[in-house]
Write a protein that holds these residues in place. Structure first.
Motif: not given
Length: 261
Positions: A192-198
């Protein structure tokens, strides 16, 4: 009914409700936050076609408020208003999807524009201009800008597409990332962190004026008319900028989404 908020703090009432599920406390919260439903419905109604009634949006949103009250956990240190807005808006968009309110011609035009932007910007390696997009679609710039206004309602709907769903309540949408561009829940899983980052990176890469429209509308909570005054452009131009920004975001995120899932 007695006003429980005159006897207890809201924090105390939430703790009581979590333990007792007392209907009178629930009714107090419903009355307290009913105006929030109308507020969210008002935000959603901007850019919607005339066949979408404001009162219908309010009705859909009420179910989101009920859901928010039942599922809110005061121990997670999130303000109820923040949590409820997401639930209310989600309920409205869920219902709009279920009734399939978007005319087929508008949906086709939206898909055509998304595909054009996606392929054009991938080949250019940068944001495409209005003239470049219009040329690729075989229409004039003026007609392209009319298309943007016509599909403005669907662009708001697409902001609420879920980009990750794990446990219940655990999801990321584009609009969540605009509204809280720097706040990541420390308990959130790595994916989830990764998707929010992108998503945040995609927002940052937008043309400056389009990025400003998104931030002012979703994060600073200004109306399209107020944004027009800030940017010194017409309200319809703000609507066009908003739609272009969403088209670009979706084109940038489509390939990323395919790569992650």
């Amino acid at each position: 009914m007695e006003n429980l908020l005159e006897q207890y703090t809201e924090e105390e009432l939430w703790k009581q409700y979590k333990d007792s599920r007392d209907p009178s406390i629930r009714d107090t919260f419903i009355k307290q936050y009913a105006p929030l439903v109308r507020y969210v419905a008002g935000k959603v109604s901007v850019g919607m076609p005339h066949n979408v009634e404001f009162d219908d949006l309010v009705g859909y949103g009420v179910f989101g408020l009920f859901d928010a009250i039942d599922k809110f956990d005061p121990e997670k240190h999130v303000k109820f208003k923040t949590y409820a807005v997401t639930r209310i808006r989600g309920a409205i968009f869920d219902e709009l999807r279920s009734i399939d309110w978007v005319p087929r011609s508008v949906r086709q035009k939206t898909r055509e524009l998304e595909d054009t932007v996606q392929h054009l910007e991938a080949s250019l390696g940068r944001s495409a201009s209005d003239a470049e997009i219009a040329n690729k679609m075989g229409i004039s710039v003026n007609d392209f800008q009319k298309v943007l206004l016509k599909i403005s309602g669907t662009s708001i709907l697409s902001l609420n597409d879920v980009w990750y769903t794990g446990e219940e309540n655990d999801k990321v949408s584009i609009v969540d990332s605009i509204e809280s561009p720097t706040s990541l829940n420390p308990d959130t899983i790595v994916e989830k962190d990764e998707i929010k980052r992108v998503i945040v990176e995609a927002i940052q890469s937008l043309p400056e004026k389009e990025k400003k429209v998104l931030v002012l509308y979703y994060y600073e909570d200004l109306t399209l008319k107020e944004i027009g005054k800030v940017l010194e452009v017409t309200e319809s131009r703000v609507s066009q900028l908003h739609t272009k920004a969403i088209m670009r975001l979706r084109s940038k995120l489509t390939n990323i989404k395919k790569g992650i899932f």
